[in-house]
Design a protein around this motif. Structure first.
Motif, PDB file in Angstrom:
ATOM      1  N   PHE A 188       0.838  -1.202   0.000  1.00  0.00           N
ATOM      2  CA  PHE A 188       0.000   0.000   0.000  1.00  0.00           C
ATOM      3  C   PHE A 188       0.874   1.253   0.000  1.00  0.00           C
ATOM      4  O   PHE A 188       0.595   2.215  -0.726  1.00  0.00           O
ATOM      5  N   ASN A 189       1.934   1.258   0.802  1.00  0.00           N
ATOM      6  CA  ASN A 189       2.849   2.400   0.836  1.00  0.00           C
ATOM      7  C   ASN A 189       3.546   2.599  -0.511  1.00  0.00           C
ATOM      8  O   ASN A 189       3.713   3.732  -0.975  1.00  0.00           O
ATOM      9  N   LEU A 190       3.931   1.532  -1.136  1.00  0.00           N
ATOM     10  CA  LEU A 190       4.585   1.607  -2.432  1.00  0.00           C
ATOM     11  C   LEU A 190       3.636   2.160  -3.492  1.00  0.00           C
ATOM     12  O   LEU A 190       3.999   3.053  -4.256  1.00  0.00           O
ATOM     13  N   VAL A 241       1.625   6.685  -6.855  1.00  0.00           N
ATOM     14  CA  VAL A 241       0.553   7.585  -7.274  1.00  0.00           C
ATOM     15  C   VAL A 241       0.946   9.035  -6.997  1.00  0.00           C
ATOM     16  O   VAL A 241       0.718   9.920  -7.832  1.00  0.00           O
ATOM     17  N   ALA A 242       1.564   9.287  -5.855  1.00  0.00           N
ATOM     18  CA  ALA A 242       1.990  10.645  -5.527  1.00  0.00           C
ATOM     19  C   ALA A 242       3.042  11.146  -6.512  1.00  0.00           C
ATOM     20  O   ALA A 242       3.002  12.306  -6.940  1.00  0.00           O
ATOM     21  N   SER A 275       2.551  14.295  -9.098  1.00  0.00           N
ATOM     22  CA  SER A 275       3.518  15.398  -9.102  1.00  0.00           C
ATOM     23  C   SER A 275       4.104  15.612 -10.492  1.00  0.00           C
ATOM     24  O   SER A 275       4.238  16.750 -10.956  1.00  0.00           O
ATOM     25  N   ALA A 276       4.430  14.525 -11.176  1.00  0.00           N
ATOM     26  CA  ALA A 276       4.987  14.643 -12.522  1.00  0.00           C
ATOM     27  C   ALA A 276       3.957  15.227 -13.488  1.00  0.00           C
ATOM     28  O   ALA A 276       4.291  16.050 -14.343  1.00  0.00           O
ATOM     29  N   ALA A 277       2.697  14.825 -13.344  1.00  0.00           N
ATOM     30  CA  ALA A 277       1.655  15.364 -14.219  1.00  0.00           C
ATOM     31  C   ALA A 277       1.437  16.847 -13.957  1.00  0.00           C
ATOM     32  O   ALA A 277       1.259  17.633 -14.898  1.00  0.00           O
TER      33      ALA A 277
END
Length: 59
Positions: free
Chosen positions: A5-7, A12-13, A17-19
């Motif tokens: 879940f952390n991975l 996703v974060a 951020s890249a988007a």
């Protein structure tokens, strides 16, 4: 299981951020208008195509 879940949440974060960096960040900001073709050329540089007089002076 919590490491998965952390991975995934970290991935996703990073993708969000890249988007945001790629597409400009703020969705509420007004779009940037490109300079119009009628805008005067204030750069102090000559036009890209020299006139006949200018071309004949260059040797």
């Amino acid at each position: 299981m919590s490491w998965l879940f952390n991975l995934l949440s970290g991935l996703v974060a990073v993708l969000i951020s890249a988007a945001l960096l790629h597409f400009g960040g703020s969705a509420g900001a007004p779009p940037h208008d490109p300079p119009s073709a009628a805008a005067p050329n204030n750069t102090g540089l000559p036009d890209s195509t020299p006139a006949k007089d200018d071309a004949s002076r260059q040797s």
